[in-house]
Design an enzyme around this catalytic site. Structure first.
Site, short mmCIF file in Angstrom:
data_model
loop_
_atom_site.label_atom_id
_atom_site.label_comp_id
_atom_site.label_asym_id
_atom_site.label_seq_id
_atom_site.Cartn_x
_atom_site.Cartn_y
_atom_site.Cartn_z
N ASN A 12 0.82 -1.22 0.00
CA ASN A 12 0.00 0.00 0.00
C ASN A 12 0.84 1.26 0.00
O ASN A 12 0.40 2.31 -0.45
CB ASN A 12 -0.91 0.00 1.23
N GLN A 52 -8.54 5.09 1.70
CA GLN A 52 -7.82 4.35 0.65
C GLN A 52 -6.83 5.19 -0.13
O GLN A 52 -5.87 4.65 -0.67
CB GLN A 52 -8.85 3.69 -0.28
N ASP A 109 1.61 6.99 0.11
CA ASP A 109 0.54 6.09 -0.34
C ASP A 109 0.58 5.86 -1.85
O ASP A 109 0.35 6.78 -2.65
CB ASP A 109 -0.82 6.70 0.06
N ASP A 125 -0.62 -6.63 3.44
CA ASP A 125 -0.64 -5.62 4.50
C ASP A 125 -1.52 -4.43 4.10
O ASP A 125 -1.52 -4.01 2.94
CB ASP A 125 0.80 -5.14 4.72
N HIS A 132 -6.63 -0.27 3.03
CA HIS A 132 -6.21 1.05 2.55
C HIS A 132 -5.99 1.09 1.04
O HIS A 132 -5.44 2.05 0.51
CB HIS A 132 -4.96 1.51 3.32
N GLU A 139 -5.37 -8.20 4.89
CA GLU A 139 -5.58 -7.59 6.18
C GLU A 139 -6.59 -6.46 6.04
O GLU A 139 -6.25 -5.34 5.67
CB GLU A 139 -4.26 -7.05 6.74
C1 LAG Z 1 -0.28 -2.60 9.08
N1 LAG Z 1 -1.30 -3.19 8.61
O1 LAG Z 1 -2.22 -2.55 7.91
C2 LAG Z 1 0.68 -3.28 9.96
O2 LAG Z 1 0.14 -4.51 10.45
C3 LAG Z 1 1.06 -2.34 11.05
O3 LAG Z 1 1.90 -2.95 11.98
C4 LAG Z 1 1.73 -1.14 10.40
O4 LAG Z 1 2.04 -0.13 11.36
C5 LAG Z 1 0.84 -0.48 9.37
N2 LAG Z 1 -0.15 -1.30 8.79
C6 LAG Z 1 1.68 0.07 8.23
O5 LAG Z 1 2.19 -0.99 7.46
C7 LAG Z 1 3.34 -0.19 11.92
C8 LAG Z 1 3.36 0.48 13.28
C9 LAG Z 1 3.34 1.98 13.16
C10 LAG Z 1 4.45 2.47 12.27
C11 LAG Z 1 4.21 1.82 10.89
C12 LAG Z 1 5.27 2.22 9.89
O6 LAG Z 1 2.23 0.04 14.04
O7 LAG Z 1 3.55 2.54 14.48
O8 LAG Z 1 4.43 3.86 12.18
O9 LAG Z 1 4.29 0.39 11.04
O10 LAG Z 1 6.54 1.82 10.31
C13 LAG Z 1 5.64 4.55 12.54
C14 LAG Z 1 5.40 5.54 13.67
C15 LAG Z 1 4.43 6.64 13.16
C16 LAG Z 1 5.02 7.32 11.94
C17 LAG Z 1 5.29 6.26 10.86
C18 LAG Z 1 5.95 6.85 9.64
O11 LAG Z 1 4.83 4.85 14.79
O12 LAG Z 1 4.28 7.61 14.21
O13 LAG Z 1 4.11 8.27 11.43
O14 LAG Z 1 6.17 5.25 11.41
O15 LAG Z 1 7.24 7.31 9.91
CA CA Z 2 -3.77 3.51 -0.23
#
Ligand code: LAG
Ligand code: CA
Length: 483
Positions: free
Chosen positions: A120, A171, A180, A210, A214, A236
């Site tokens: 995505n 999306q 995106d 994943d 979206h 997902e």
């Molecule tokens: C998913 N499924 O739809 C994953 O299962 C989930 O674990 C992913 O989030 C998300 N979608 C994007 O693939 C994880 C973390 C986030 C993290 C993101 C990107 O839960 O916390 O965001 O992966 O690494 C992190 C920071 C954010 C920041 C972002 C971009 O926590 O604050 O905005 O990175 O830098």
């Molecule tokens: Ca999208």
């Protein structure tokens, strides 16, 4: 025939400590096709998976799901895996060669590999950087792959998704700042298909898609359209009440992770009427069984505050119930203990490499894992035995449903029986197992059973079994576990 079920008062009960030493021998039951059971190896490096694959196979798991294998941003957090920089298979979890070797070795052992495909989006970093494979990138610029025109740029706040009631925003805007992709564009689709094809060429048998929610379902369908027949496509799509986007829209493209199943049973951890378990998966509130994957815990839910996780004493009970339920295809989860939500798997600070994965001798539900220790659910004896139980149950109907306070039991008619205790006090009962009379071993007694040599359970001529279940424990048996 209905037997009277008795729930003994805690004080009056003598706890039966079943030290069953049933092990190592044959199974004389007609062989049923092995149950389809997945194992999500969160943040396991490829070499570690390769080393574990024979054990995984021996323990009855038929396929595993890896963390994302593509190049990603650098950093210590686990979630760097979810910020792709390129589709080179060079990640903190290992190299392309290591990934390919792992898929080969697991395949030889009879274990299919499903890869987590992050399709995505790309990174969410505002500043330029270099990925784990040495590739330079900027937020909307990935040399040789994508440039700014390949991304959605939304007017919404910072371009981020804020309103989950707005299909277009969910999306076509950014999920937590992650660039995106225009999954509607030919160039993006072709690039993503080439990535999936590359993984297939290494022997991968399927994909977790994943963040499928979206992407419009037609985009996902287009990306997976040319995959060979039989490739697992596990999307997902997090179901949430009242949202316009539903998992059902995605069933044309493939199967879905049914988040409602785990969410609904997690509300039964304590207190609420346990018999509600029997509704999970049975109504139109859930995707159809043959298209649905179930899980008690995944890497996102264990970091939320509602799910049942390895930290809960009831975890094994609910995971066993998942394996006993006819609804969906179950996915076990195996990650590492953590206190900090962002903490990645342990690193050797001298080398910067991930620490070797070891499953401690103490592996199991009563273990209090130290932060960073691998939880290794694929080795927990009760869960291993329950995979055999699921195979034994086959397509036998759920019968003899019973529940009272912290106890719940049911049979898979004539093939298998389970009774669980989600509470802190021992529970004694007499149940109609529907099983052939005889002596049986207890799948919940703490030893991996290959057959039953020292039975601890007696099923009478009428199918009745009397037993005591320790707190937070499982009493289960099936035709393979008859002595
Ligand atoms: C998913 N499924 O739809 C994953 O299962 C989930 O674990 C992913 O989030 C998300 N979608 C994007 O693939 C994880 C973390 C986030 C993290 C993101 C990107 O839960 O916390 O965001 O992966 O690494 C992190 C920071 C954010 C920041 C972002 C971009 O926590 O604050 O905005 O990175 O830098
Ligand atoms: Ca999208």
């Amino acid at each position: 025939m209905t037997l009277r079920k008795t729930l003994a008062s805690a004080a009056a009960v003598t706890m039966v400590v079943a030290l069953a030493a049933c092990s190592q021998a044959h199974k004389d039951e007609p062989s049923a096709p092995p149950a389809d059971v997945g194992l999500n190896l969160f943040q396991w490096p490829w070499t570690a998976i390769e080393a574990e694959c024979q054990t995984i196979a021996d323990n009855g798991v038929t396929w595993i799901m890896t963390s994302p294998p593509q190049e990603h941003i650098q950093g210590d957090a686990w979630w760097t895996s979810y910020q792709p920089v390129s589709y080179k298979l060079e990640s903190k979890l290992g190299t392309r060669d290591e990934f390919g070797q792992m898929v080969q070795t697991c395949g030889d052992a009879g274990v299919d590999v499903v890869a987590d495909a992050v399709v995505n989006h790309m990174t969410g970093q505002e500043n330029p950087g270099t990925g784990t494979g040495g590739t330079a990138y900027e937020h909307y610029d990935y040399p040789g792959i994508y440039s700014t025109d390949d991304f959605h740029h939304c007017d919404a706040a910072n371009g981020d998704i804020t309103n989950y009631q707005d299909r277009n925003e969910v999306q076509n805007c950014e999920l937590v700042n992650l660039a995106d992709l225009k999954t509607e564009s030919e160039h993006v689709r072709t690039t993503l298909k080439a990535y999936l094809d590359d993984l297939l060429s290494l022997g991968v048998a399927g994909f977790r898609i994943d963040a499928a929610k979206h992407m419009p379902a037609v985009d996902v369908a287009a990306i997976v359209a040319d995959l060979p027949e039989g490739t697992r496509v596990i999307q997902e799509v997090i179901r949430a009440a009242g949202e316009p986007i539903t998992p059902e829209e995605y069933l044309e493209a493939g199967d879905v992770l049914e988040f409602s199943w785990g969410k609904d049973i997690s509300s039964l951890k304590v207190g609420s009427t346990f018999s509600a378990f029997f509704n999970a998966g049975t109504t139109s509130a859930y995707a159809p069984s043959e298209k649905s994957y179930t899980f008690v815990e995944n890497h996102d839910t264990e970091r939320g505050n509602r799910a049942i996780t390895y930290k809960d004493p009831q975890y094994e009970v609910f995971t066993a119930l998942m394996l006993a339920s006819p609804y969906g295809t179950p996915i076990l989860y195996s990650g590492y203990a953590f206190a900090d939500r962002d903490a990645g798997p342990a690193k050797n600070f001298a080398t910067g490499q991930l620490m070797e994965v070891t499953c401690t001798e103490r592996t199991g539900p009563t273990q209090t894992y130290l932060d960073g220790e691998w939880t290794c659910q694929q080795r927990w004896p009760t869960l291993v035995n329950m995979i055999q139980w699921r195979t034994d149950a086959g397509d036998a109907a759920v019968t003899q449903e019973w529940s009272e306070e912290d106890g719940l039991s049911f049979a898979r008619d004539g093939r298998a029986f389970i009774a669980v205790n989600r509470g802190a006090e021992p529970l004694t009962g007499t149940w109609d197992t529907t099983l052939p009379p005889g002596e049986y071993c207890d799948a919940g007694a703490g030893e991996i059973l290959t057959t039953c040599e020292t039975p601890t359970l007696t099923v009478g001529k009428d199918g009745a079994l009397t037993g005591t279940i320790a707190p937070y424990s499982v009493l289960a048996t099936s035709v393979s576990f008859r002595s």
